[in-house]
Design a protein around this motif. Structure first.
Motif, short mmCIF file in Angstrom:
data_model
loop_
_atom_site.label_atom_id
_atom_site.label_comp_id
_atom_site.label_asym_id
_atom_site.label_seq_id
_atom_site.Cartn_x
_atom_site.Cartn_y
_atom_site.Cartn_z
N LEU A 264 -12.22 -57.84 -20.39
CA LEU A 264 -12.53 -58.68 -19.24
C LEU A 264 -13.31 -59.91 -19.70
O LEU A 264 -14.42 -59.81 -20.21
CB LEU A 264 -13.32 -57.88 -18.20
CG LEU A 264 -12.67 -56.56 -17.79
CD1 LEU A 264 -13.45 -55.91 -16.67
CD2 LEU A 264 -11.22 -56.78 -17.36
N TRP A 268 -12.92 -63.31 -15.11
CA TRP A 268 -12.47 -62.12 -14.41
C TRP A 268 -13.31 -61.83 -13.17
O TRP A 268 -12.78 -61.58 -12.08
CB TRP A 268 -12.49 -60.91 -15.35
CG TRP A 268 -12.09 -59.63 -14.68
CD1 TRP A 268 -12.90 -58.63 -14.25
CD2 TRP A 268 -10.76 -59.23 -14.33
NE1 TRP A 268 -12.17 -57.62 -13.67
CE2 TRP A 268 -10.85 -57.96 -13.71
CE3 TRP A 268 -9.51 -59.82 -14.48
CZ2 TRP A 268 -9.73 -57.28 -13.25
CZ3 TRP A 268 -8.39 -59.13 -14.03
CH2 TRP A 268 -8.51 -57.88 -13.42
N ASP A 269 -14.63 -61.89 -13.31
CA ASP A 269 -15.49 -61.55 -12.18
C ASP A 269 -15.28 -62.51 -11.02
O ASP A 269 -15.27 -62.10 -9.85
CB ASP A 269 -16.97 -61.56 -12.61
CG ASP A 269 -17.89 -61.11 -11.48
OD1 ASP A 269 -17.86 -59.92 -11.13
OD2 ASP A 269 -18.62 -61.96 -10.94
N VAL A 272 -12.10 -61.49 -9.18
CA VAL A 272 -12.29 -60.29 -8.37
C VAL A 272 -13.11 -60.61 -7.12
O VAL A 272 -12.78 -60.18 -6.01
CB VAL A 272 -12.97 -59.19 -9.21
CG1 VAL A 272 -13.36 -58.00 -8.32
CG2 VAL A 272 -12.06 -58.73 -10.34
N THR A 273 -14.18 -61.38 -7.28
CA THR A 273 -15.03 -61.72 -6.15
C THR A 273 -14.25 -62.49 -5.09
O THR A 273 -14.39 -62.25 -3.88
CB THR A 273 -16.23 -62.56 -6.61
OG1 THR A 273 -17.00 -61.79 -7.55
CG2 THR A 273 -17.11 -62.96 -5.45
N ASP A 283 -15.66 -53.05 -7.56
CA ASP A 283 -16.49 -52.43 -8.60
C ASP A 283 -15.63 -51.73 -9.65
O ASP A 283 -15.91 -51.80 -10.85
CB ASP A 283 -17.45 -51.41 -7.97
CG ASP A 283 -18.60 -52.08 -7.23
OD1 ASP A 283 -18.84 -53.28 -7.48
OD2 ASP A 283 -19.25 -51.41 -6.41
N ARG A 286 -14.08 -54.19 -12.02
CA ARG A 286 -15.03 -54.77 -12.98
C ARG A 286 -15.36 -53.82 -14.12
O ARG A 286 -16.05 -54.21 -15.06
CB ARG A 286 -16.31 -55.18 -12.25
CG ARG A 286 -16.12 -56.34 -11.27
CD ARG A 286 -17.46 -56.81 -10.71
NE ARG A 286 -17.27 -57.91 -9.78
CZ ARG A 286 -17.28 -57.79 -8.45
NH1 ARG A 286 -17.48 -56.58 -7.91
NH2 ARG A 286 -17.11 -58.84 -7.68
N ASP A 287 -14.87 -52.61 -14.05
CA ASP A 287 -15.11 -51.60 -15.08
C ASP A 287 -13.85 -51.45 -15.92
O ASP A 287 -12.82 -50.98 -15.43
CB ASP A 287 -15.45 -50.27 -14.41
CG ASP A 287 -15.78 -49.16 -15.41
OD1 ASP A 287 -15.52 -49.34 -16.63
OD2 ASP A 287 -16.27 -48.11 -14.98
N SER A 309 -6.09 -59.49 -17.88
CA SER A 309 -7.17 -58.60 -18.30
C SER A 309 -6.94 -57.97 -19.66
O SER A 309 -7.72 -57.13 -20.10
CB SER A 309 -7.37 -57.48 -17.26
OG SER A 309 -6.21 -56.67 -17.14
#
Length: 466
Positions: A264, A268-269, A272-273, A283, A286-287, A309
Motif C-alpha cells: 500500500l 492508497w489511504d 479508500v477515504t 479499515d 487499509r490492512d 495495491s
C-alpha cells in the motif's frame, strides 16, 4: 462560438434547439460555451487515426490538419513535426509576456485504438451527437480533452491581453503504442519545442464518491518473456517427448494460483477515504493482510483496487509450435507486468522466481520493454490550481490517484516536470464508467462532461499563466 451567450434566434449546435439565452453559469450556458469544443471533437473522431502499433498506422497528420484549420484565424505559433510519413504531432504555442512565468503544457494525443465494428451500435468513426452524447472511438480516450485543450489555447490567443506565461498544446502522435513516433521522439529530437514547466494530460476527472479523481501517478511496466523448453517429436508418437505446450500450461497454472502481496503506497489511504464510506470495510482495506478478502465487497471498483495495491502479472501472448504434426520443443509466454513506485527490475525477476517456485529452473526470463512507475507530488502550484478550479466548478474536493495503466505524462515526470491527469466529468461518471468507456465498445462522452472540463480548464489556465 466561444462566448457564454447566444442570440435568441440562434440554433444551438449541441442540442439542435433554439430558445432563450440561458443564464450565465447555468448548466445550459456551460454546454453552450462548449459548442466549439464539441464540433472539434466530432471532427477529430471522424478522421479515424487508428494506431495498430506498426509504423504506417495512426496517420495522425489528419487530425493535425483538423487542428490547423481550427487555429487558422488565431495568432498561434504552430510546428508540425513527424518522424515518419503521416506520423505527425502538432506543437501549438501562445507566448506570454513574462519569461519567469510558468510554461503550461496541455498534453493531448491524436491517435485512437482499433475497434471491432460488430460490437458497436453506431458508426465508431461517425462522431454522432445524439441525446447529449458524442459517440465514437477516442471520445473518452482522449479526444475530448485534446479538443478542450485546443479550445482554451485558441481563446487565450484571441484574448485582448497576452498571458504572463506560455501556453503550449502538445497534440502528439502514437500515445497508444508507447510514443516512439510521438512524445518520446519529440523529447529526444526536438526538446526545445516541447519544453514546458508543468503539464495537464489524461486520466482524471472520474468521480470517487464526493471527490473528483486527479491522476498524480502511474504504475510502471516491466514486460517479460518466459521461454520454456521441452522435448520435440512427431505428434503421432508422443511417448518419450515432452511438449513445450504442456510446460506452458504448468507455468500458467502456477501464475494463476499465486497472488502477489499487497503493497500500500502513499495514495492508497486517500483513495479508500474518498471512495469507501463504510468504516469497517475501509479499515480492512487499509490492512495489507485483510485487504484481499475485502476486495469482493467493492463491486466494480475491485479491479482498480487490486491493480494499484500490488505488482500485477498478466499473461497475454502464448507461442508454441509451428505445425500440427510436430510436438513443440520450445514455447514462450509474454507477460504484462505493472509495477509500483520503487519496484526495480531485480524485484520483478525475484517475484517471478518466487511465484514460479520449482518451475523457475525450467524457465528463462527475458526482459521486454518497460519503464518505471512515476508520480508527481500534490504540493505543487499546478495541483493547487486544479483543486481550486474543481471546487469552483463542481463544488467537490479532489483526490489524487494512481493510474493502473500508462500515458505520455510519465515521460514528463521522468524529467522532473509535474504532470497530472486532468478532467472534470459529470456526477454519474464513476471510475467504473470511465474504464468501460476507454477502449470499449460504444465509446462516448456526454456534452456536460466536456463543458465541465472546459470550464475548469479555463480557470486553471487563468490561475497559472493569466
Amino acid at each position: 462560438m466561444t462566448g457564454d451567450a447566444r442570440s435568441r434566434a440562434e440554433v444551438d449546435p449541441v442540442s439542435g434547439e433554439s430558445g432563450a439565452v440561458p443564464a450565465a453559469g447555468s448548466p445550459d450556458a456551460l454546454v453552450g460555451a462548449a459548442s466549439d469544443t464539441i464540433e472539434l471533437l466530432r471532427a477529430m473522431i471522424r478522421e479515424a487515426c487508428v494506431n495498430e502499433g506498426h509504423p504506417g498506422s495512426g496517420q495522425e497528420i489528419r487530425n493535425v490538419r483538423v487542428l490547423q484549420r481550427f487555429f487558422a484565424d488565431a495568432p498561434v505559433e504552430m510546428q508540425v513535426l513527424e518522424p515518419a510519413p503521416g506520423r505527425s504531432s502538432l506543437i501549438a504555442r501562445v507566448r506570454g509576456t513574462d519569461p519567469a512565468a510558468p510554461v503550461l503544457g496541455l498534453l493531448g494525443h491524436l491517435d485512437v485504438v482499433p475497434v471491432d465494428p460488430d460490437g458497436w451500435t453506431r458508426n465508431p468513426f461517425g462522431g454522432e451527437l445524439s441525446d447529449g452524447e458524442v459517440w465514437g472511438r477516442g471520445a473518452v480516450d482522449m479526444l475530448y480533452l485534446t479538443a478542450a485543450f485546443a479550445t482554451v489555447l485558441r481563446d487565450v490567443a484571441l484574448a485582448p491581453e497576452k498571458p504572463r506565461g506560455d501556453l503550449v498544446l502538445l497534440a502528439v502522435a502514437d500515445e497508444e503504442a508507447g510514443g516512439d513516433y510521438g512524445l518520446r521522439w519529440l523529447l529526444n529530437t526536438h526538446p526545445d519545442a516541447v519544453a514546458v514547466s508543468e503539464v495537464l494530460s489524461e486520466s482524471g476527472g472520474m468521480r470517487m464518491g464526493e471527490h473528483v479523481a486527479i491522476g498524480a501517478a502511474e504504475k510502471g511496466s516491466a514486460g517479460r518473456l518466459l521461454v520454456v523448453q521441452g522435448t520435440p517429436g512427431h505428434a503421432s508418437i508422443p511417448y518419450g517427448a515432452r511438449s513445450a505446450a504442456y510446460r506452458i500450461g504448468d507455468v500458467l497454472q502456477q501464475l494463476g494460483a499465486v497472488v502477489p502481496a499487497a503493497q500500500l503506497g502513499e495514495l492508497w489511504d486517500a483513495f479508500v477515504t474518498a471512495r469507501i464510506p463504510d468504516e469497517d470495510l475501509a479499515d480492512r482495506l487499509r490492512d495489507p493482510v485483510r485487504l484481499d478478502a475485502a476486495l469482493p465487497q467493492l463491486g466494480g471498483i475491485a479491479g482498480y483496487a487490486y491493480a494499484v495495491s500490488r505488482v500485477t502479472i498478466s499473461p497475454t501472448v502464448l507461442r508454441a509450435g509451428s505445425t500440427h504434426n510436430v510436438i513443440p520443443g520450445s514455447g514462450s509466454i509474454e507477460l504484462d507486468i505493472r509495477t509500483l513506485p520503487g519496484t526495480t527490475d531485480d524485484d520483478v525477476d525475484d517475484l517471478l522466481r518466487a511465484v514460479l517456485g520449482p518451475l523457475s529452473e525450467l524457465v528463462e526470463i527475458q526482459h521486454l520493454r518497460g519503464w518505471d512507475a512515476t508520480a508527481s507530488g500534490t504540493d505543487t502550484p499546478l495541483f493547487a490550481a486544479i483543486e481550486r478550479a474543481v471546487e469552483s466548478v463542481a463544488g467537490s474536493p479532489v483526490v489524487p490517484i494512481m493510474a493502473a495503466g500508462g500515458s505520455d505524462a510519465r515521460l514528463f515526470r521522468e524529467l522532473g516536470v509535474p504532470a497530472y491527469g486532468f478532467g472534470l466529468l459529470g456526477p454519474s461518471w464513476s471510475y467504473e464508467r470511465y474504464r468501460e468507456g476507454v477502449h470499449g465498445h460504444d465509446e462516448r462522452i456526454d456534452v456536460e462532461s466536456v463543458a465541465l472540463s472546459l470550464e475548469a480548464l479555463r480557470l486553471i489556465v487563468a490561475d497559472r499563466i493569466g
